[in-house]
Design a protein around this motif. Structure first.
Motif, PDB file in Angstrom:
ATOM      1  N   HIS A   9       0.821  -1.217   0.000  1.00 52.91           N
ATOM      2  CA  HIS A   9       0.000   0.000   0.000  1.00 52.91           C
ATOM      3  C   HIS A   9       0.853   1.265   0.000  1.00 52.91           C
ATOM      4  N   GLY A  48      -7.605  -7.317  -2.748  1.00 50.55           N
ATOM      5  CA  GLY A  48      -7.014  -6.510  -1.688  1.00 50.55           C
ATOM      6  C   GLY A  48      -7.505  -6.962  -0.333  1.00 50.55           C
ATOM      7  N   HIS A  54      -5.503  -0.413   1.941  1.00 42.63           N
ATOM      8  CA  HIS A  54      -5.509  -1.301   0.777  1.00 42.63           C
ATOM      9  C   HIS A  54      -6.504  -0.813  -0.267  1.00 42.63           C
ATOM     10  N   SER A 164      -3.401  -5.795  -3.533  1.00 37.90           N
ATOM     11  CA  SER A 164      -3.069  -4.658  -2.676  1.00 37.90           C
ATOM     12  C   SER A 164      -2.987  -5.151  -1.245  1.00 37.90           C
ATOM     13  N   THR A 165      -1.795  -5.106  -0.676  1.00 35.14           N
ATOM     14  CA  THR A 165      -1.585  -5.706   0.635  1.00 35.14           C
ATOM     15  C   THR A 165      -0.566  -4.893   1.420  1.00 35.14           C
ATOM     16  N   SER A 166       0.116  -5.529   2.361  1.00 37.20           N
ATOM     17  CA  SER A 166       1.055  -4.836   3.246  1.00 37.20           C
ATOM     18  C   SER A 166       2.395  -5.564   3.267  1.00 37.20           C
TER      19      SER A 166
END
Length: 229
Positions: A9, A48, A54, A164-166
């Motif tokens: 992100h 996501g 996200h 879409s992640t971390s």
């Protein structure tokens, strides 16, 4: 082979009441990534976690993409671990946000002071010696992320996917692919840039790491856009 693009992100709002929202820089980073991806990659699926950062990252990517963009499907397995829980178990007094901010400001180097404490807090969590104190242990977190990847591969059906992640889930996936230690995985997590792209090739059960932590889109636009927290 098809591709899974793991996208960290954009910069979140550290120090604000709602950390989970993107900062102005975070929005800009993700729009830059959208422009860079446009004409290069056409995702069949966009996935996501259900965290605000996200969702907002996908919104900003789509606004810069300049072409039709799939709606984001939510997969909570790609959510980050609970940073607050991990930090507060290590520094219980920091559950009082005002006290934490005061201590960080008094240190003279708030970002460095927080990063040092955060690293120690994560090491405590990962050690496994205090598992009863956490709502999700390190081993449970890793199992959740790996299962999310397995489910995604089964569901995507061989198409190219944006996720879409971390940083945490990305580090865990790279750890599994490269079969590296927890210590090395934590080291990777510390260097994953906001809106960086990590690309995984897959075909059925076969998976391999093709690219890790590419943020050349930010360097080309403005090196000052490169952030890691």
């Amino acid at each position: 082979m098809a591709n899974i693009y793991l996208i960290r992100h954009g910069q979140a709002s550290f120090g604000d009441d709602n950390y989970d929202q993107l900062s102005d820089t975070g929005w800009q980073q993700a729009r830059v990534l959208g422009r860079w991806l446009s004409g290069r990659v056409a995702p069949d699926v966009v996935i996501g976690g259900d965290m605000q950062r996200h969702r907002e990252t996908v919104e900003a990517i789509a606004s810069g993409y300049r072409a039709p963009f799939p709606d984001m499907q939510v997969a909570t397995g790609f959510n980050e671990f609970d940073h607050a829980s991990v930090v507060h178990r290590f520094r219980p007094e920091w559950a009082d946000r005002a006290q934490m901010q005061a201590e960080l400001e008094a240190s003279g180097h708030p970002a460095k002071t927080f990063q040092k404490a955060f690293t120690q807090a994560v090491q405590r969590w990962v050690s496994g010696e205090y598992d009863s104190e956490y709502p999700e242990t390190w081993l449970q977190f890793k199992a959740r992320v790996v299962q999310a990847l397995d489910d995604l591969v089964d569901w995507a059906g061989g198409g190219d996917v944006f996720v879409s992640t971390s940083g945490g889930p990305i580090a865990v996936i790279v750890q599994q692919l490269l079969e590296i230690s927890d210590r090395k995985a934590l080291g990777l997590n510390e260097v994953i840039a906001n809106t960086s792209v990590t690309r995984v090739l897959y075909s059925g059960p076969r998976r391999s790491l093709a690219v890790f932590n590419n943020y050349s889109h930010l360097e080309a636009e403005d090196p000052e856009l490169v952030t890691f927290r």
